[in-house]
Design a protein around this motif. Structure first.
Motif, PDB file in Angstrom:
ATOM      1  N   PHE A   1      63.317  49.464   1.283  1.00 42.66           N
ATOM      2  CA  PHE A   1      64.248  49.296   2.403  1.00 42.66           C
ATOM      3  C   PHE A   1      63.779  48.209   3.360  1.00 42.66           C
ATOM      4  CE2 PHE A   1      61.148  51.692   4.755  1.00 42.66           C
ATOM      5  CZ  PHE A   1      61.371  51.379   6.082  1.00 42.66           C
ATOM      6  N   CYS A   2      62.468  48.033   3.481  1.00 43.30           N
ATOM      7  CA  CYS A   2      61.925  47.110   4.475  1.00 43.30           C
ATOM      8  C   CYS A   2      61.805  45.678   3.973  1.00 43.30           C
ATOM      9  CB  CYS A   2      60.557  47.598   4.944  1.00 43.30           C
ATOM     10  SG  CYS A   2      59.357  47.831   3.605  1.00 43.30           S
ATOM     11  N   LEU A   3      61.901  45.466   2.648  1.00 45.76           N
ATOM     12  CA  LEU A   3      61.727  44.105   2.133  1.00 45.76           C
ATOM     13  C   LEU A   3      62.201  44.002   0.688  1.00 45.76           C
ATOM     14  CD1 LEU A   3      60.359  41.243   2.757  1.00 45.76           C
ATOM     15  CD2 LEU A   3      58.495  42.077   1.329  1.00 45.76           C
ATOM     16  N   MET A   4      63.098  43.079   0.448  1.00 43.31           N
ATOM     17  CA  MET A   4      63.416  42.638  -0.911  1.00 43.31           C
ATOM     18  C   MET A   4      63.074  41.160  -0.940  1.00 43.31           C
ATOM     19  SD  MET A   4      64.610  45.048  -2.991  1.00 43.31           S
ATOM     20  CE  MET A   4      65.849  44.478  -4.130  1.00 43.31           C
ATOM     21  N   GLY A   5      61.828  40.855  -1.296  1.00 41.75           N
ATOM     22  CA  GLY A   5      61.309  39.510  -1.176  1.00 41.75           C
ATOM     23  C   GLY A   5      61.752  38.576  -2.292  1.00 41.75           C
ATOM     24  N   HIS A   6      61.367  37.320  -2.150  1.00 39.80           N
ATOM     25  CA  HIS A   6      61.700  36.321  -3.161  1.00 39.80           C
ATOM     26  C   HIS A   6      60.758  36.407  -4.359  1.00 39.80           C
ATOM     27  CE1 HIS A   6      64.797  34.232  -0.891  1.00 39.80           C
ATOM     28  NE2 HIS A   6      64.026  34.294   0.175  1.00 39.80           N
ATOM     29  N   ALA A   7      59.544  36.947  -4.152  1.00 43.23           N
ATOM     30  CA  ALA A   7      58.561  37.065  -5.224  1.00 43.23           C
ATOM     31  C   ALA A   7      57.815  38.384  -5.084  1.00 43.23           C
ATOM     32  CB  ALA A   7      57.571  35.898  -5.160  1.00 43.23           C
ATOM     33  N   ASP A   8      57.227  38.862  -6.205  1.00 44.40           N
ATOM     34  CA  ASP A   8      56.478  40.109  -6.169  1.00 44.40           C
ATOM     35  C   ASP A   8      55.364  40.080  -5.130  1.00 44.40           C
ATOM     36  OD1 ASP A   8      57.984  41.271  -8.143  1.00 44.40           O
ATOM     37  OD2 ASP A   8      56.577  40.816  -9.771  1.00 44.40           O
ATOM     38  N   SER A   9      54.771  38.906  -4.942  1.00 41.08           N
ATOM     39  CA  SER A   9      53.640  38.778  -4.026  1.00 41.08           C
ATOM     40  C   SER A   9      54.045  38.938  -2.568  1.00 41.08           C
ATOM     41  CB  SER A   9      52.945  37.432  -4.228  1.00 41.08           C
ATOM     42  OG  SER A   9      53.866  36.362  -4.022  1.00 41.08           O
ATOM     43  N   ASP A  10      55.339  38.828  -2.256  1.00 37.66           N
ATOM     44  CA  ASP A  10      55.772  38.929  -0.863  1.00 37.66           C
ATOM     45  C   ASP A  10      55.409  40.280  -0.255  1.00 37.66           C
ATOM     46  OD1 ASP A  10      56.796  36.422  -1.169  1.00 37.66           O
ATOM     47  OD2 ASP A  10      58.909  36.999  -1.057  1.00 37.66           O
ATOM     48  N   LYS A  11      55.468  41.332  -1.079  1.00 36.39           N
ATOM     49  CA  LYS A  11      55.150  42.659  -0.537  1.00 36.39           C
ATOM     50  C   LYS A  11      53.693  42.769  -0.111  1.00 36.39           C
ATOM     51  CE  LYS A  11      56.556  44.829  -4.255  1.00 36.39           C
ATOM     52  NZ  LYS A  11      56.764  43.814  -5.300  1.00 36.39           N
ATOM     53  N   LEU A  12      52.824  41.942  -0.687  1.00 32.50           N
ATOM     54  CA  LEU A  12      51.403  41.980  -0.313  1.00 32.50           C
ATOM     55  C   LEU A  12      51.210  41.513   1.125  1.00 32.50           C
ATOM     56  CD1 LEU A  12      49.850  40.436  -3.557  1.00 32.50           C
ATOM     57  CD2 LEU A  12      50.216  42.846  -3.036  1.00 32.50           C
TER      58      LEU A  12
END
Length: 275
Positions: A52-63
């Protein structure tokens, strides 16, 4: 015609559907608005979707936005929002830091009406799908959890799971007897169209409990399409509410009399032989 009677112990619940973006601030603002709507409609427990807090452009964005347990603006938002509305708030998922470089837990945190954290569940099963140009591998950036988790509410025991866990019925058996299962998700459009509702209804039927599934639902700025169709399902497998796509709220009543009726008429949980 008289309206059907509802037990005084009934408990209203709601699932928030979102189309999250790469902006945490934008997503928290959207979640706050939808949670407030659900609470205003009488929900005592509200569930947010996976990521809910982030659907980033790359997997690494969540880091880059990962938080340690008990610290950080996302957890503070969840705690403050639960307390403000006096609700049980299941925070979909957010990235929680691990000791493994380059990996986080995909974690669901639950807060009580006083804002205190009451449960933590780290996603056990990590999604992997490859077909044509569509490719996902959560194992690249996520560390798997190891144990099932439930928590107690006035509606009874609530079991936690996340998205891909839905395909593994043994996880739900491991939760024991529950009144409600939460399934915050970000199912892809492809897999959701094929299997989402079927799997959710199966989990409700075989565990003879309510299922509340909060989903991501739409076309995200990162180009990903999620299936949506947030659902509230009763212990007989009947769909009580659904939202096909776009932001919004679905939900209904967890009725202990309905649970007793289904389990009394067909006592499958007591007929289990293999464990």
């Amino acid at each position: 015609m008289n309206a059907p009677t509802v037990s005084p112990l009934s408990f209203q619940v709601a699932a928030v559907q979102m189309v999250s973006t790469p902006s945490v601030d934008e997503n928290l603002a959207a979640a706050a608005e939808l949670i407030a709507r659900a609470a205003a409609q009488g929900a005592k427990l509200v569930s947010l979707p996976e990521y809910f807090c982030l659907m980033g452009h790359a997997d690494s964005d969540k880091l880059t936005i990962a938080e340690y347990v008990g610290e950080g603006p996302i957890q503070q938002f969840l705690s403050d929002t639960a307390r403000r509305h006096g609700i049980w708030l299941a925070g979909g998922t957010l990235p929680i830091a691990t000791l493994s470089p380059g990996r986080v837990f995909n974690t669901s945190l639950v807060y009580g009406p006083d804002g205190a954290r009451v449960a933590r569940y780290d996603k056990i099963h990590l999604f992997n799908y490859q077909r044509g140009t569509e490719s996902y591998d959560e194992g690249r950036s996520i560390r798997a959890g190891k144990q099932t988790v439930g928590f107690d509410t006035p509606a009874g025991r609530v079991g936690l799971s996340i998205c891909y866990d839905l395909r593994f019925p043994e996880l739900y058996r491991g939760l024991g007897e529950v009144s409600l299962i939460l399934v915050p998700s970000a199912f892809t459009y492809t897999t959701g169209k094929a299997h989402w509702e079927t799997l959710l209804r199966a989990r409700a039927i075989e565990n003879q409990c309510y299922v509340l599934a909060a989903a991501q639902g739409g076309k995200h700025p990162n180009g990903r399409s999620t299936w949506g169709h947030s659902l509230f399902i009763d212990p007989w497998g009947e769909v009580l509410d659904v939202l096909p796509e776009g932001p919004g709220v679905v939900g209904g009543i967890v009725d202990p009399d309905r649970l007793l009726d289904v389990r009394g008429a067909l006592p499958a949980l007591r007929h289990r032989v293999l464990t």
